[in-house]
Scaffold this motif. Structure first.
Motif, PDB file in Angstrom:
ATOM      1  N   ARG A   1    -102.717  78.396  64.034  1.00 19.45           N
ATOM      2  CA  ARG A   1    -101.960  77.948  65.197  1.00 19.45           C
ATOM      3  C   ARG A   1    -102.887  77.378  66.266  1.00 19.45           C
ATOM      4  O   ARG A   1    -102.487  76.525  67.055  1.00 19.45           O
ATOM      5  N   SER A   2    -104.138  77.846  66.297  1.00 14.65           N
ATOM      6  CA  SER A   2    -105.095  77.325  67.258  1.00 14.65           C
ATOM      7  C   SER A   2    -105.644  75.965  66.845  1.00 14.65           C
ATOM      8  O   SER A   2    -105.769  75.064  67.670  1.00 14.65           O
ATOM      9  N   CYS A   3    -105.959  75.822  65.559  1.00 10.10           N
ATOM     10  CA  CYS A   3    -106.613  74.600  65.071  1.00 10.10           C
ATOM     11  C   CYS A   3    -105.645  73.558  64.524  1.00 10.10           C
ATOM     12  O   CYS A   3    -105.959  72.362  64.488  1.00 10.10           O
ATOM     13  N   VAL A   4    -104.482  74.002  64.053  1.00 13.32           N
ATOM     14  CA  VAL A   4    -103.486  73.071  63.494  1.00 13.32           C
ATOM     15  C   VAL A   4    -102.124  73.391  64.133  1.00 13.32           C
ATOM     16  O   VAL A   4    -101.213  73.887  63.470  1.00 13.32           O
ATOM     17  N   PRO A   5    -101.971  73.129  65.428  1.00  8.39           N
ATOM     18  CA  PRO A   5    -100.756  73.543  66.144  1.00  8.39           C
ATOM     19  C   PRO A   5     -99.482  72.912  65.621  1.00  8.39           C
ATOM     20  O   PRO A   5     -98.381  73.439  65.855  1.00  8.39           O
TER      21      PRO A   5
ATOM     22  N   ALA B   1     -99.524  86.373  67.085  1.00  6.90           N
ATOM     23  CA  ALA B   1    -100.472  85.464  66.445  1.00  6.90           C
ATOM     24  C   ALA B   1     -99.963  84.023  66.417  1.00  6.90           C
ATOM     25  O   ALA B   1    -100.712  83.108  66.118  1.00  6.90           O
ATOM     26  N   GLY B   2     -98.685  83.827  66.728  1.00 11.45           N
ATOM     27  CA  GLY B   2     -98.136  82.472  66.771  1.00 11.45           C
ATOM     28  C   GLY B   2     -97.134  82.151  65.683  1.00 11.45           C
ATOM     29  O   GLY B   2     -96.695  81.010  65.556  1.00 11.45           O
ATOM     30  N   ALA B   3     -96.759  83.157  64.880  1.00 10.99           N
ATOM     31  CA  ALA B   3     -95.776  82.913  63.821  1.00 10.99           C
ATOM     32  C   ALA B   3     -94.413  82.561  64.429  1.00 10.99           C
ATOM     33  O   ALA B   3     -94.027  83.092  65.465  1.00 10.99           O
ATOM     34  N   CYS B   4     -93.702  81.663  63.752  1.00 14.41           N
ATOM     35  CA  CYS B   4     -92.372  81.257  64.213  1.00 14.41           C
ATOM     36  C   CYS B   4     -91.282  82.176  63.674  1.00 14.41           C
ATOM     37  O   CYS B   4     -90.158  82.182  64.182  1.00 14.41           O
ATOM     38  N   GLY B   5     -91.597  82.927  62.640  1.00 12.38           N
ATOM     39  CA  GLY B   5     -90.598  83.788  62.032  1.00 12.38           C
ATOM     40  C   GLY B   5     -91.242  84.745  61.064  1.00 12.38           C
ATOM     41  O   GLY B   5     -92.444  84.665  60.787  1.00 12.38           O
ATOM     42  N   TYR B   6     -90.427  85.625  60.521  1.00 14.38           N
ATOM     43  CA  TYR B   6     -90.930  86.708  59.680  1.00 14.38           C
ATOM     44  C   TYR B   6     -89.857  87.026  58.650  1.00 14.38           C
ATOM     45  O   TYR B   6     -88.739  87.376  59.005  1.00 14.38           O
ATOM     46  N   ILE B   7     -90.165  86.831  57.372  1.00 16.26           N
ATOM     47  CA  ILE B   7     -89.176  87.043  56.312  1.00 16.26           C
ATOM     48  C   ILE B   7     -89.633  88.173  55.396  1.00 16.26           C
ATOM     49  O   ILE B   7     -90.753  88.160  54.891  1.00 16.26           O
ATOM     50  N   LEU B   8     -88.756  89.142  55.190  1.00 15.90           N
ATOM     51  CA  LEU B   8     -89.065  90.185  54.219  1.00 15.90           C
ATOM     52  C   LEU B   8     -88.871  89.643  52.810  1.00 15.90           C
ATOM     53  O   LEU B   8     -88.021  88.791  52.565  1.00 15.90           O
ATOM     54  N   LYS B   9     -89.662  90.152  51.875  1.00 16.87           N
ATOM     55  CA  LYS B   9     -89.654  89.589  50.529  1.00 16.87           C
ATOM     56  C   LYS B   9     -88.399  89.915  49.728  1.00 16.87           C
ATOM     57  O   LYS B   9     -88.226  89.377  48.634  1.00 16.87           O
ATOM     58  N   ASP B  10     -87.541  90.770  50.257  1.00 19.97           N
ATOM     59  CA  ASP B  10     -86.302  91.037  49.533  1.00 19.97           C
ATOM     60  C   ASP B  10     -85.161  90.141  50.017  1.00 19.97           C
ATOM     61  O   ASP B  10     -84.007  90.343  49.665  1.00 19.97           O
TER      62      ASP B  10
ATOM     63  N   GLY C   1     -96.092  71.058  57.280  1.00 21.46           N
ATOM     64  CA  GLY C   1     -95.068  71.391  58.255  1.00 21.46           C
ATOM     65  C   GLY C   1     -94.888  72.880  58.365  1.00 21.46           C
ATOM     66  O   GLY C   1     -94.677  73.418  59.462  1.00 21.46           O
ATOM     67  N   ILE C   2     -94.987  73.583  57.219  1.00 20.59           N
ATOM     68  CA  ILE C   2     -94.774  75.030  57.170  1.00 20.59           C
ATOM     69  C   ILE C   2     -95.880  75.701  56.356  1.00 20.59           C
ATOM     70  O   ILE C   2     -96.271  75.198  55.302  1.00 20.59           O
TER      71      ILE C   2
END
Length: 214
Positions: free
Chosen positions: A71-75, A97-106, A50-51
């Motif tokens: 994202r192209s092969c496993v949408p 690139a198709g990412a749903c979100g972006y989390i900083l490591k802190d 799922g993620i």
């Protein structure tokens, strides 16, 4: 139903710590760990999680390119990017690139878990740790994609199409040069022009663009 997750992170300690955090949650199941971008892609294809938690800076295949391939092969798999960086360019590249979100490591662990669950539900997410310019840059990206929708491969010359078709067939630069009876430098020059016209960062993205058009 539990949320299945693949962790793609080249730093072993962080990857294992992240797995321990996730496995304490009843609704989250880690189905695989990847040490590089290529392995992340293979695990995504095998498990269709799922993620996918994807580090931007990955060996063999960088996280943004791996995300584009997934994202192209496993949408059905959604990708959340992980990084220590907080510059807008990386965030926009991840969205492109198709990412749903972006989390900083802190990010703290509660925020981390909240974003994973929200992403799984299809809810729009935005980490408070993201730079303020994110929304503006993302809108600019969408406008740019709409502007380019009529371009792309149509901008290539016949020779450039030949070069790209050979690259998509898995041929090396030397093999392309031999097949088309041109010098190695000529191949490199044509490929550079192809990347510029398609507005991609390199060979993998150019080949993916070509394959998606078939």
């Amino acid at each position: 139903m539990p949320i299945t997750i693949v962790i793609a992170e080249d730093q072993r300690l962080f990857r294992q710590s992240l797995r321990l955090l996730l496995e304490h949650e009843r609704d989250l199941i880690v189905v695989g760990e990847a040490m590089d971008g290529r392995q992340a892609f293979d695990l995504a294809v095998a498990h269709k999680p799922g993620i996918v938690l994807m580090d931007v800076d990955m060996p063999r295949l960088d996280g943004i390119t791996a995300t584009r391939l997934i994202r192209s092969c496993v949408p059905e798999s959604k990708v959340l990017m992980l990084s220590v960086h907080d510059d807008d360019a990386r965030i926009v590249a991840a969205v492109q690139a198709g990412a749903c979100g972006y989390i900083l490591k802190d990010a703290d662990h509660q925020e981390f878990l909240r974003i994973i669950r929200a992403t799984d539900k299809g809810e729009p997410v935005r980490s408070p740790f993201m730079p303020d310019g994110f929304a503006k840059q993302a809108v600019a990206l969408v406008n740019k994609q709409e502007e380019l929708s009529g371009g792309g491969l149509s901008l290539l010359t016949d020779r450039e199409h030949e070069m790209l078709a050979c690259a998509a067939a898995g041929r090396s630069n030397k093999e392309i040069a031999d097949q088309l009876c041109v010098s190695l430098d000529t191949v490199k020059t044509h490929l550079h022009h192809i990347y510029q016209k398609l507005r991609v960062s390199g060979r993998v993205e150019a080949v993916l663009t070509y394959l998606q058009s078939r």
